[in-house]
Write a protein that holds these residues in place. Structure first.
Motif, PDB file in Angstrom:
ATOM      1  N   THR A  95       0.844  -1.201   0.000  1.00  0.00           N
ATOM      2  CA  THR A  95       0.000   0.000   0.000  1.00  0.00           C
ATOM      3  C   THR A  95       0.877   1.247   0.000  1.00  0.00           C
ATOM      4  OG1 THR A  95      -0.083   0.139   2.413  1.00  0.00           O
ATOM      5  CG2 THR A  95      -1.770  -1.211   1.335  1.00  0.00           C
ATOM      6  N   ARG A  96       0.256   2.370  -0.355  1.00  0.00           N
ATOM      7  CA  ARG A  96       0.947   3.652  -0.299  1.00  0.00           C
ATOM      8  C   ARG A  96       0.213   4.591   0.650  1.00  0.00           C
ATOM      9  NH1 ARG A  96       0.562   5.946  -5.415  1.00  0.00           N
ATOM     10  NH2 ARG A  96      -0.835   4.250  -6.041  1.00  0.00           N
ATOM     11  N   GLY A  97       0.915   5.651   1.103  1.00  0.00           N
ATOM     12  CA  GLY A  97       0.314   6.577   2.057  1.00  0.00           C
ATOM     13  C   GLY A  97       0.523   8.020   1.640  1.00  0.00           C
ATOM     14  N   LEU A  98      -0.452   8.857   2.045  1.00  0.00           N
ATOM     15  CA  LEU A  98      -0.386  10.285   1.757  1.00  0.00           C
ATOM     16  C   LEU A  98      -0.695  11.032   3.047  1.00  0.00           C
ATOM     17  CD1 LEU A  98      -0.350  12.669  -0.337  1.00  0.00           C
ATOM     18  CD2 LEU A  98      -2.821  12.285  -0.569  1.00  0.00           C
ATOM     19  N   GLY A  99       0.241  11.841   3.511  1.00  0.00           N
ATOM     20  CA  GLY A  99       0.013  12.607   4.736  1.00  0.00           C
ATOM     21  C   GLY A  99      -0.314  14.055   4.430  1.00  0.00           C
ATOM     22  N   LEU A 100      -1.352  14.567   5.095  1.00  0.00           N
ATOM     23  CA  LEU A 100      -1.706  15.982   4.941  1.00  0.00           C
ATOM     24  C   LEU A 100      -1.635  16.638   6.309  1.00  0.00           C
ATOM     25  CD1 LEU A 100      -4.874  15.662   2.634  1.00  0.00           C
ATOM     26  CD2 LEU A 100      -2.490  15.972   1.949  1.00  0.00           C
ATOM     27  N   ASP A 101      -1.032  17.804   6.378  1.00  0.00           N
ATOM     28  CA  ASP A 101      -1.015  18.541   7.641  1.00  0.00           C
ATOM     29  C   ASP A 101      -0.978  20.027   7.331  1.00  0.00           C
ATOM     30  OD1 ASP A 101      -0.221  17.410  10.745  1.00  0.00           O
ATOM     31  OD2 ASP A 101      -0.155  19.580  10.381  1.00  0.00           O
ATOM     32  N   ILE A 102      -1.635  20.802   8.189  1.00  0.00           N
ATOM     33  CA  ILE A 102      -1.691  22.248   7.978  1.00  0.00           C
ATOM     34  C   ILE A 102      -0.345  22.895   8.299  1.00  0.00           C
ATOM     35  CG2 ILE A 102      -2.453  22.812  10.326  1.00  0.00           C
ATOM     36  CD1 ILE A 102      -4.358  24.882   9.072  1.00  0.00           C
ATOM     37  N   GLY A 103       0.471  22.231   9.124  1.00  0.00           N
ATOM     38  CA  GLY A 103       1.746  22.814   9.567  1.00  0.00           C
ATOM     39  C   GLY A 103       2.915  22.303   8.749  1.00  0.00           C
ATOM     40  N   LEU A 104       3.724  23.223   8.256  1.00  0.00           N
ATOM     41  CA  LEU A 104       4.894  22.830   7.486  1.00  0.00           C
ATOM     42  C   LEU A 104       5.871  22.000   8.327  1.00  0.00           C
ATOM     43  CD1 LEU A 104       6.151  23.032   4.690  1.00  0.00           C
ATOM     44  CD2 LEU A 104       7.329  25.126   5.418  1.00  0.00           C
ATOM     45  N   PRO A 105       6.091  22.344   9.628  1.00  0.00           N
ATOM     46  CA  PRO A 105       6.990  21.508  10.440  1.00  0.00           C
ATOM     47  C   PRO A 105       6.535  20.053  10.499  1.00  0.00           C
ATOM     48  CG  PRO A 105       6.517  23.576  11.573  1.00  0.00           C
ATOM     49  CD  PRO A 105       5.622  23.532  10.378  1.00  0.00           C
ATOM     50  N   ALA A 106       5.217  19.827  10.580  1.00  0.00           N
ATOM     51  CA  ALA A 106       4.700  18.457  10.612  1.00  0.00           C
ATOM     52  C   ALA A 106       4.958  17.759   9.285  1.00  0.00           C
ATOM     53  CB  ALA A 106       3.207  18.467  10.946  1.00  0.00           C
ATOM     54  N   VAL A 107       4.757  18.482   8.181  1.00  0.00           N
ATOM     55  CA  VAL A 107       5.005  17.896   6.855  1.00  0.00           C
ATOM     56  C   VAL A 107       6.477  17.517   6.724  1.00  0.00           C
ATOM     57  CG1 VAL A 107       5.016  18.366   4.373  1.00  0.00           C
ATOM     58  CG2 VAL A 107       3.094  19.157   5.793  1.00  0.00           C
ATOM     59  N   GLU A 108       7.334  18.412   7.198  1.00  0.00           N
ATOM     60  CA  GLU A 108       8.773  18.134   7.128  1.00  0.00           C
ATOM     61  C   GLU A 108       9.160  16.964   8.034  1.00  0.00           C
ATOM     62  OE1 GLU A 108      10.192  22.719   6.106  1.00  0.00           O
ATOM     63  OE2 GLU A 108      10.233  21.999   8.175  1.00  0.00           O
ATOM     64  N   MET A 109       8.529  16.915   9.227  1.00  0.00           N
ATOM     65  CA  MET A 109       8.845  15.816  10.138  1.00  0.00           C
ATOM     66  C   MET A 109       8.386  14.491   9.550  1.00  0.00           C
ATOM     67  SD  MET A 109       7.897  14.999  14.103  1.00  0.00           S
ATOM     68  CE  MET A 109       7.950  16.642  14.767  1.00  0.00           C
ATOM     69  N   THR A 110       7.192  14.468   8.962  1.00  0.00           N
ATOM     70  CA  THR A 110       6.699  13.251   8.319  1.00  0.00           C
ATOM     71  C   THR A 110       7.669  12.804   7.232  1.00  0.00           C
ATOM     72  OG1 THR A 110       4.392  13.783   8.780  1.00  0.00           O
ATOM     73  CG2 THR A 110       4.809  12.275   6.961  1.00  0.00           C
ATOM     74  N   THR A 111       8.093  13.752   6.406  1.00  0.00           N
ATOM     75  CA  THR A 111       9.015  13.423   5.318  1.00  0.00           C
ATOM     76  C   THR A 111      10.311  12.825   5.867  1.00  0.00           C
ATOM     77  OG1 THR A 111       8.074  15.266   4.072  1.00  0.00           O
ATOM     78  CG2 THR A 111      10.167  14.365   3.274  1.00  0.00           C
ATOM     79  N   ARG A 112      10.796  13.416   6.960  1.00  0.00           N
ATOM     80  CA  ARG A 112      12.033  12.954   7.585  1.00  0.00           C
ATOM     81  C   ARG A 112      11.871  11.545   8.174  1.00  0.00           C
ATOM     82  NH1 ARG A 112      12.696  17.771  10.166  1.00  0.00           N
ATOM     83  NH2 ARG A 112      11.891  16.886  12.084  1.00  0.00           N
ATOM     84  N   GLU A 113      10.766  11.367   8.924  1.00  0.00           N
ATOM     85  CA  GLU A 113      10.535  10.078   9.588  1.00  0.00           C
ATOM     86  C   GLU A 113      10.287   8.967   8.571  1.00  0.00           C
ATOM     87  OE1 GLU A 113      10.647   9.371  12.972  1.00  0.00           O
ATOM     88  OE2 GLU A 113      11.539  11.365  13.119  1.00  0.00           O
ATOM     89  N   VAL A 114       9.594   9.313   7.510  1.00  0.00           N
ATOM     90  CA  VAL A 114       9.315   8.336   6.453  1.00  0.00           C
ATOM     91  C   VAL A 114      10.625   7.899   5.800  1.00  0.00           C
ATOM     92  CG1 VAL A 114       8.357   8.151   4.113  1.00  0.00           C
ATOM     93  CG2 VAL A 114       6.924   9.014   5.996  1.00  0.00           C
ATOM     94  N   ALA A 115      11.513   8.882   5.560  1.00  0.00           N
ATOM     95  CA  ALA A 115      12.813   8.557   4.962  1.00  0.00           C
ATOM     96  C   ALA A 115      13.594   7.635   5.890  1.00  0.00           C
ATOM     97  CB  ALA A 115      13.598   9.840   4.691  1.00  0.00           C
TER      98      ALA A 115
END
Lengths: 335, 335
Positions: B184-204
């Motif tokens: 499966t694939r996942g898509l994260g949405l968040d209003i806060g840029l820090p959260a988007v960046e953290m998700t990207t980092r943690e996913v990596a």
């Protein structure tokens, strides 16, 4: 005051009690500062929204405040009304203790994980809100140290011309002395420049600039100054523990003895570290006072430690007055 | 959990109980973060100074922490030793609630006098510690929402290829889904840029960058995006109340329905406003959650308000799972 001031040692608190109390402590401090406690004091019941409107408060945010107060019995709510609850009088009397903790010391406690770690305890490793602490301490002193202080003043066996206050804060004590003893002069000393400036400002506002002056100075290691020779009465409230640990206290107080050769009485009021209370029965305020000083790394002597130090300092204990609340508080009358 | 989670409505708290609890709540949060609760968990008794040394803590500052914990029964002290107290297990289980309050929301509550005043409620009129709230919510979710979430996932009546998480925070949920559902694939949405960046980092860091992406987007008023058409499963935890008040919730959730035309199930988990508890018996956590949102001016719907809104949103309630703690929490299974 015939008020229950200690926890009931046998009673078990639930985690919800602890949690709700933490929210309520902030709400007590806020309800005092925005005027809600004064409105409720002596009232039978008030309309919550009208009260918010009168005080210029948002009604929904106020609901949060009243819910928190109600969760521990400071108020009771019934529909849209708010009434003083079963412990309203007790909490309202001692609201300054809550304010000192939850407004003044919040920064220190919130950063506890960092403050606890040895590697972080250098430089200014904690932060407290000095203005909030000053706000709380003015009222706190009014029912605790002030009555004992004035009683000690009434017992002075001499007339004085010049009084000096160590850690003068806002200058309040010197202003009150000047008003009560016409013809006397005052000298305020404080380690903080903001306090010196505030004293100067408040003294001017009271029209006493010709009688009271303030200097920046560290009372723990006081440098000589020609004006000190005039001082006959020395006062020092809520900072005596800063002289400690013991060898520092001996040195600091000996130096004070030398710097003020003509002082005939030294009124030293402070809260000491409690001894002999069970952990679940520590009286109101003392846990905050003691744990905050432990976190800051500031020594807090017990009453017995104070008694054991005077002889070496050149000061003689001529009398003392114990204070009921905060527990383990005292005004020493030294000569 | 067979644990007492509510205050005992008849029991009267003293002002010292309330005060000591406020200090203790900070100490609980800190004791968790520095590792002291984990050390004490299951231990019979530990030497306080050795424990401080092991954890790299200052021994005097640690004494302040243990005194605060002992004042409400989280630990007991005997000479130099510390042991789990009568409510240790209860408090240790729910330590994340205390952390959320006393570390995460301290700024909001400390500034209550200013936050309450109508004239100040513009712009960013309060401050919370997002990192601390994230720290608390990860553990909080693990015993509350996560079990209900996985139970709902097990009941999914279809296989999915793409899941989207609204308010993705640190990306934790998407990472767990990707690990549990290979392919499966996942898509994260968040209003806060820090959260988007953290998700990207943690996913990596989890080696899942080829399967999970994150976008900055406001789920309350979601703009169209071509990638949304692939999504079959929608999840949203601990932010559903941000859709409210009611007319906004209808609009937001209708828009979600349009933006995600191929979503077959929407798992929506949140804590709602409690109803029917006496003020002195509000369960653990809910007072903080409700009063904080009142102070911030964020609407918090009740369970019944949620039930009353689905029909108008185009989503149908296919199932639900109630959560024991925090009270009034639920995972709705919408289709």
């Amino acid at each position: 005051m015939s008020i229950t001031e200690v926890a009931i040692p046998g009673a078990k608190l639930t985690s919800a009690d602890i949690y709700n109390s933490a929210v309520a402590s902030w709400a007590i401090a806020a309800a005092w500062e925005v005027g809600a406690l004064d409105e409720l004091n002596g009232a039978s019941s008030l309309d919550a929204e009208e009260l918010a409107e009168k005080l210029g408060l948002d009604p929904v945010a106020s609901r949060g405040m009243f819910q928190a107060l109600a969760s521990v019995g400071v108020v009771t709510r019934d529909g849209g009304t708010v009434s003083p609850g079963p412990i309203f009088d007790e909490v309202n009397t001692y609201r300054s203790y809550f304010h000192w903790l939850s407004r003044g010391c919040s920064g220190l406690y919130t950063e506890m994980p960092s403050v606890l770690r040895k590697e972080n305890r250098v430089g200014s490793f904690y932060h407290r809100d000095g203005a909030a602490i000053g706000y709380a301490c003015r009222e706190l002193s009014s029912f605790s140290f002030d009555p004992a202080f004035w009683a000690a003043m009434d017992r002075l066996p001499f007339d004085f011309k010049v009084a000096a206050d160590l850690g003068c804060g806002s200058g309040e004590r010197l202003i009150q002395i000047a008003n009560r003893y016409p013809g006397t002069r005052g000298l305020g000393l404080d380690i903080g420049l903001p306090a010196v400036e505030m004293t100067t400002r408040e003294v001017a506002r009271a029209g006493l600039s010709d009688r009271i002056t303030a200097l920046q100075a560290d009372a723990r290691d006081l440098a000589p100054h020609s004006v000190f020779a005039e001082v006959e009465l020395l006062t020092c409230f809520m900072m005596g523990h800063d002289f400690w640990p013991r060898e520092n206290a001996v040195k600091s107080m000996r130096t004070l003895r030398e710097r003020f050769p003509n002082v005939r009485r030294f009124l030293l009021g402070d809260t000491t570290r409690t001894v002999g209370y069970p952990d679940r029965g520590i009286p109101l305020f003392n846990l905050g006072f003691e744990s905050a000083h432990d976190l800051m790394g500031q020594y807090m002597p017990t009453l017995d430690e104070w008694y054991g130090v005077f002889e070496e300092t050149g000061w003689k204990l001529a009398g003392e007055q114990r204070i009921e609340s905060p527990a383990a508080s005292v005004v020493f009358e030294l000569e």
